[in-house]
Write a protein that holds these residues in place. Sequence first.
Motif, PDB file in Angstrom:
ATOM      1  N   TRP A  15      26.611  76.970  67.295  1.00 30.18           N
ATOM      2  CA  TRP A  15      28.015  77.287  67.495  1.00 30.18           C
ATOM      3  C   TRP A  15      28.537  78.082  66.304  1.00 30.18           C
ATOM      4  N   VAL A  75      18.484  67.173  70.128  1.00 30.75           N
ATOM      5  CA  VAL A  75      19.351  68.170  70.755  1.00 30.75           C
ATOM      6  C   VAL A  75      19.853  69.083  69.646  1.00 30.75           C
ATOM      7  N   THR A  79      22.371  72.309  68.912  1.00 26.12           N
ATOM      8  CA  THR A  79      23.484  73.030  69.520  1.00 26.12           C
ATOM      9  C   THR A  79      24.023  74.082  68.550  1.00 26.12           C
ATOM     10  N   VAL A 127      15.821  76.508  68.008  1.00 28.52           N
ATOM     11  CA  VAL A 127      16.915  77.138  68.753  1.00 28.52           C
ATOM     12  C   VAL A 127      17.344  78.411  68.016  1.00 28.52           C
ATOM     13  N   ARG A 164      24.153  62.629  64.022  1.00 27.21           N
ATOM     14  CA  ARG A 164      24.548  64.042  64.065  1.00 27.21           C
ATOM     15  C   ARG A 164      24.689  64.597  62.652  1.00 27.21           C
ATOM     16  N   ILE A 197      24.467  75.067  63.362  1.00 25.47           N
ATOM     17  CA  ILE A 197      23.686  74.367  64.379  1.00 25.47           C
ATOM     18  C   ILE A 197      23.876  72.875  64.136  1.00 25.47           C
ATOM     19  N   THR A 198      24.312  72.170  65.182  1.00 26.12           N
ATOM     20  CA  THR A 198      24.412  70.716  65.097  1.00 26.12           C
ATOM     21  C   THR A 198      23.079  70.123  65.562  1.00 26.12           C
ATOM     22  N   THR A 203      25.411  68.679  60.913  1.00 26.96           N
ATOM     23  CA  THR A 203      25.610  70.105  61.159  1.00 26.96           C
ATOM     24  C   THR A 203      25.108  70.922  59.975  1.00 26.96           C
TER      25      THR A 203
END
Length: 174
Positions: free
Chosen positions: A73, A69, A71, A170, A138, A81-82, A140
């Motif tokens: 931000w 995933v 993400t 992404v 996770r 991006i995480t 970042t």
Amino acid sequence: MRVLANLPHTAQGGNYGFGISFPAPTTVGSHQIRVVLENVPDGSAPVAEPATFHPEWYTLDPATPTDLVLTPWKVGDEHRITVEFTDPSHSEEGFRLSYDWTGRKWKWDCERGVGYWESGTFKEVVDLPAQPGTDRYRHTVTNLDHTTFYKFYVMTKENARFSDKLVGGVNSGE
């Protein structure tokens, strides 16, 4: 180990074949397997000599991370991006996260006294530490360009070997 004897053997025209199976090593890395077959004499002649097969190598690669995933931000003007994935192993040494993007960088030509944009594909590599268990992992990535597509590659590292890549991409956002 399991041995099956008296199996059909086409070249011999009858049930003279055999099959052997045994548990393979379960640790990541390269393992050498050597098989030696010894005849159990049944009183007939000639008596077959032991047969040694050439050693074979069996390689077990680390498990590939799953469930990527990405993400994007922002904090102020800083794009991030995480990267999140499922850790597939209890015994990894860590993970390798790499990402690439196409962009441009400002360069200065000292001889001509002019600046210019240089376009190209750029890459970063980050080695991440292991974590206990097989939970979600996770990380970042910070200081990214805005409105840029980033492609991410995640691999497990175990016994100095890398897994196949888990891949995703992404856009970093406005």
